[in-house]
Design a protein around this motif. Structure first.
Motif, PDB file in Angstrom:
ATOM      1  N   VAL A  12       0.854  -1.180   0.000  1.00  0.00           N
ATOM      2  CA  VAL A  12       0.000   0.000   0.000  1.00  0.00           C
ATOM      3  C   VAL A  12       0.891   1.231   0.000  1.00  0.00           C
ATOM      4  N   VAL A  13       0.573   2.183  -0.871  1.00  0.00           N
ATOM      5  CA  VAL A  13       1.296   3.451  -0.950  1.00  0.00           C
ATOM      6  C   VAL A  13       0.339   4.572  -0.548  1.00  0.00           C
ATOM      7  N   ALA A  14       0.805   5.521   0.250  1.00  0.00           N
ATOM      8  CA  ALA A  14      -0.015   6.651   0.678  1.00  0.00           C
ATOM      9  C   ALA A  14       0.636   7.943   0.202  1.00  0.00           C
ATOM     10  N   HIS A  15      -0.123   8.759  -0.496  1.00  0.00           N
ATOM     11  CA  HIS A  15       0.419   9.985  -1.099  1.00  0.00           C
ATOM     12  C   HIS A  15       0.493  11.133  -0.100  1.00  0.00           C
ATOM     13  N   GLY A  16       1.245  12.167  -0.480  1.00  0.00           N
ATOM     14  CA  GLY A  16       1.417  13.338   0.361  1.00  0.00           C
ATOM     15  C   GLY A  16       0.373  14.401   0.103  1.00  0.00           C
ATOM     16  N   MET A  17       0.489  15.521   0.835  1.00  0.00           N
ATOM     17  CA  MET A  17      -0.487  16.603   0.714  1.00  0.00           C
ATOM     18  C   MET A  17      -0.378  17.255  -0.657  1.00  0.00           C
TER      19      MET A  17
END
Length: 356
Positions: A81-86
């Motif tokens: 799972v990859v989580a992106h930044g703001m």
């Protein structure tokens, strides 16, 4: 108007109802202007957020250049799972290329889990859906994906690491939610930020709204109930203040606030391996050492820095960082560059080292 954690979900659709009441508008005029823009013109705001130079992955990875890993018979690799930044979104081409390159390199299923159902909503929710609520949405996305049911590895970019870390601490102890085996944090806002740099309020309405509330006004129910960035704003001179301990979400996550929960330690201990990646020239996260759990010294809050093992949360092991260290779970990496400006080769190297 009483503000609740559910109210940010109003931003999922255009609403003519004013977000701020008269008292809030008087106290937070620029921030309320930003909320009005989110309510009236989502697409314009999402484009503005993506255009901020420090916010998003602005380039695509060269997926064709990645050597594909072909698993041998009987071999398997945990999904990722990859989580992106703001300012970014799972629906942007840059993030899609990162997910594709990750899958190809490791030879596993990989996905980016958004906190909004479209590019516009996912981008805006990175600002105007608070940190706790964002973790809840992220957790439901994890639970709904059958490919992740038996556990997964995860890595985040910048603010995206807060989603993964929050999931580990809150949802590892709940039935039906798969566990994170290895967590790699790239330029994570792990220990919070003490300033919001490179954002000129004279040039951008978003920056004007953030600047207004990321200071003395950050630690109140209204701002903490909306703004993701306020949730991890950790003014090193105010960590003993009653308002910080009562209202700050990052204070609760570190178990240094009023709401201390042993389950956060338990959840943190269920991950087998941690990888903390520091950008050595990072000017977006202050202090940058917070990416690897360092912090400013409360007795000298704007001059003296503490290493991760000199902090109160390590020495008192408030959420499990020291125990994980004693169990050999921590791994430390760095790259020479600005915030999340690592090279493709560096990312592929970390994936090979820790996820294969």
């Amino acid at each position: 108007m009483k503000f609740s954690l559910a109210l940010p979900l109003l931003f999922a659709s255009v609403s003519a109802t004013p977000i701020c009441d008269d008292a809030q508008r008087s106290s937070f005029p620029k921030f309320c202007d930003l909320l009005d823009l989110a309510s009236s013109n989502e697409a314009s705001l999402a484009d503005d957020l993506f255009a901020l130079p420090w916010a998003a992955i602005q380039k695509e990875l060269d997926v064709e250049a990645v050597e594909e890993r072909r698993l041998e018979e009987g071999e398997s690799a945990l999904p990722i799972v990859v989580a992106h930044g703001m300012g970014d979104s799972c629906f942007n081409r840059g993030m899609k290329s990162i997910v594709d390159a990750t899958s190809k390199k490791v030879g596993s299923y990989a996905t980016c889990i958004p906190t909004g159902s479209t590019r516009i909503k996912d981008t805006i929710n990175g600002f105007l859906l608070n940190m706790d609520a964002s973790v809840d949405v992220f957790a439901e996305g994890v639970k709904a994906d059958p490919n992740l049911a038996d556990g997964f590895n995860a890595y985040g970019l910048s603010q995206g690491n807060n989603l993964i870390r929050g999931y580990i601490q809150k949802y590892h102890t709940q039935d039906g939610y798969p566990k994170v085996n290895t967590f790699m944090s790239i330029c994570g806002i792990n220990a919070g930020v003490g300033a919001f740099p490179n954002c000129n309020p004279e040039d951008h309405k978003v920056c004007a709204g953030l600047t207004e509330v990321l200071g003395d006004l950050a630690y109140n129910e209204f701002v903490q109930g909306i703004l993701f960035q306020a949730n991890y704003f950790r003014d090193p001179s105010k960590t003993d203040s009653a308002s910080y301990k009562k209202h700050s979400q990052i204070a609760q996550w570190e178990n240094e606030g009023d709401d201390v929960q042993e389950s956060r330690n338990e959840g943190f201990g269920m991950t087998s391996k941690y990888v903390w990646v520091l950008g050595t020239e990072d000017t977006v996260v202050w202090p940058r050492e917070g990416e690897v759990w360092g912090a400013m010294d409360p007795s000298d809050p704007f001059s003296t820095k503490l290493a991760y093992n000199e902090t109160n949360w390590y020495k008192e092991d408030t959420f499990g960082l020291r125990k994980a260290d004693e169990e050999g779970k921590h791994n430390w990496e760095s790259f020479d560059g600005e915030h999340i400006q690592f090279t493709q080769a560096e990312l592929m190297g970390w994936l090979e080292k820790y996820f294969m």
